[in-house]
Motif scaffolding. Structure first.
Motif, short mmCIF file in Angstrom:
data_model
loop_
_atom_site.label_atom_id
_atom_site.label_comp_id
_atom_site.label_asym_id
_atom_site.label_seq_id
_atom_site.Cartn_x
_atom_site.Cartn_y
_atom_site.Cartn_z
N GLY A 261 0.81 -1.22 0.00
CA GLY A 261 0.00 0.00 0.00
C GLY A 261 0.83 1.26 0.00
O GLY A 261 0.42 2.29 -0.55
N CYS A 262 2.03 1.20 0.58
CA CYS A 262 2.88 2.39 0.65
C CYS A 262 3.33 2.87 -0.74
O CYS A 262 3.78 4.02 -0.89
CB CYS A 262 4.08 2.14 1.54
N LEU A 263 3.20 2.01 -1.75
CA LEU A 263 3.63 2.40 -3.09
C LEU A 263 2.78 3.53 -3.66
O LEU A 263 3.27 4.35 -4.44
CB LEU A 263 3.57 1.19 -4.03
N LEU A 264 1.50 3.59 -3.29
CA LEU A 264 0.62 4.58 -3.90
C LEU A 264 0.94 6.01 -3.48
O LEU A 264 1.05 6.90 -4.34
CB LEU A 264 -0.84 4.23 -3.63
N PRO A 265 1.08 6.31 -2.19
CA PRO A 265 1.49 7.68 -1.86
C PRO A 265 2.86 8.03 -2.42
O PRO A 265 3.09 9.18 -2.83
CB PRO A 265 1.47 7.70 -0.33
N ALA A 266 3.74 7.04 -2.48
CA ALA A 266 5.07 7.29 -3.06
C ALA A 266 4.95 7.57 -4.55
O ALA A 266 5.69 8.41 -5.09
CB ALA A 266 5.99 6.11 -2.80
N ALA A 267 4.03 6.87 -5.22
CA ALA A 267 3.85 7.09 -6.66
C ALA A 267 3.45 8.54 -6.95
O ALA A 267 3.90 9.14 -7.94
CB ALA A 267 2.80 6.13 -7.20
N ARG A 268 2.61 9.09 -6.09
CA ARG A 268 2.21 10.49 -6.29
C ARG A 268 3.42 11.42 -6.16
O ARG A 268 3.54 12.41 -6.91
CB ARG A 268 1.12 10.86 -5.29
N ARG A 269 4.32 11.11 -5.26
CA ARG A 269 5.53 11.93 -5.11
C ARG A 269 6.46 11.76 -6.30
O ARG A 269 7.10 12.73 -6.75
CB ARG A 269 6.22 11.58 -3.80
N VAL A 270 6.56 10.55 -6.83
CA VAL A 270 7.37 10.34 -8.03
C VAL A 270 6.82 11.17 -9.18
O VAL A 270 7.58 11.81 -9.93
CB VAL A 270 7.41 8.84 -8.39
N LEU A 271 5.51 11.17 -9.33
CA LEU A 271 4.91 11.94 -10.42
C LEU A 271 5.19 13.44 -10.26
O LEU A 271 5.37 14.16 -11.26
CB LEU A 271 3.40 11.68 -10.47
#
Length: 319
Positions: free
Chosen positions: A276-286
């Motif tokens: 689940g932690c991948l999703l908030p991190a994905a927003r930061r990557v974007l």
């Protein structure tokens, strides 16, 4: 450093013992994040996480004497499950040492598979007990500080490189670093232009602290995400991450749990907070790389109960 020959050899060794998990585009996550998203569904792996890859690679590398003496591992959950189940399948006696904070379901699964499960007050005590058992003749199957295990985990990246459409950025959860080390090594060889990002949760920041310090350092653990809670990374995994990974991002536990709910709602998969932690991190990557990105997410495991997620959701005020 682990190279593509070691990862390819591991893939050949473990074929037939583990699942070649699906690599699929996720329309739901693509809609949620606003860019194309491809998922590598390791939660569908035998034992419910990628850990069976490295455990199987190590077990199949043992001598007859080592198999007869038995193996031991320390785990916050998934590695213990993987070693217990795969050891039973390969007729090797296994002892699994877990902290009492490990999910009760993980302890139950390991015991049901036939492993001897030893519980300790914390991870530091768990590693200490494993050291004593190793001195008594058991072979250590380390969750991340072993080139054979890292090469086994690297088969995730090998499959992802072969099966995914074009991606620009791949996000991988980080505990002790075995998964991201192997995946990054495989992707660097097969898709050298792809950026690899690590993701940790607050209170389980062994790799980001190591990168800041210039090498592995012990950390105090407080995250609810026990499957990412390594008390330190190894020199082996640190070396791979420091050379091959763009950055390790750290997200709050609350956002990791929210990510579990988003994965269930938008991707239709039941994953643990380590995924689940991948999703908030994905927003930061974007935010860093822009809207032209094409994301890949390694959904590392799904060994979590509805009660666990309900409890965390209530704790963090999520609905």
């Amino acid at each position: 450093m682990i190279g593509i020959p070691e990862i390819e050899a591991a893939a050949e060794r473990i074929a037939g013992h583990v699942v070649r998990t699906p690599t699929l585009p996720s329309p739901g996550l693509s809609g949620l994040l606003g860019v194309p998203v491809t998922t590598k569904l390791e939660l569908l792996q035998r034992t419910g996480s990628f850990k069976s890859r490295g455990a199987t690679a190590k077990l199949l590398s043992l001598s007859e004497a080592e198999r007869a003496a038995g193996v031991v591992a320390v785990s916050g959950g998934n590695h213990g499950i993987a070693l217990a189940v795969m050891s039973a399948a390969l007729d090797v006696k296994a002892t699994v040492v877990m902290p009492r904070s490990a999910p009760a379901r993980s302890v139950e699964i390991a015991r049901d598979a036939g492993a001897s499960v030893r519980l300790t007050d914390g991870m530091d005590e768990a590693f200490a007990l494993v050291g004593r058992l190793r001195d008594e003749g058991l072979t250590l199957v380390h969750p991340f500080d072993d080139p054979v295990v890292v090469a086994g985990q690297g088969t995730v990246g090998l499959e992802f490189a072969d099966d995914a459409d074009e991606v620009t950025d791949v996000l991988v959860s980080v505990g002790g670093g075995g998964l991201i080390a192997g995946v990054a090594a495989a992707l660097r060889a097969r898709r050298p232009g792809v950026r690899v990002w690590g993701v940790e949760t607050e209170g389980a920041e062994a790799m980001s602290r190591a990168l800041a310090a210039g090498g592995p350092v012990p950390v105090q653990l407080s995250s609810v995400v026990t499957t990412l809670s390594a008390p330190t990374v190894s020199q082996l995994t640190y070396d791979h991450v420091s050379e091959l990974v763009t950055e390790v991002l750290v997200v709050p536990d609350r956002e990791a749990v929210r990510g579990c709910l988003d994965l269930a709602e938008h991707a239709k998969v039941w994953a643990e907070p380590a995924a689940g932690c991948l999703l908030p991190a994905a927003r930061r990557v974007l935010e860093r790389v822009g809207p032209e990105a094409r994301l890949g997410l390694v959904v590392c495991g799904g060994n979590v109960t509805t009660g666990d997620v309900r409890g965390w959701s209530e704790r963090f005020g999520l609905r």
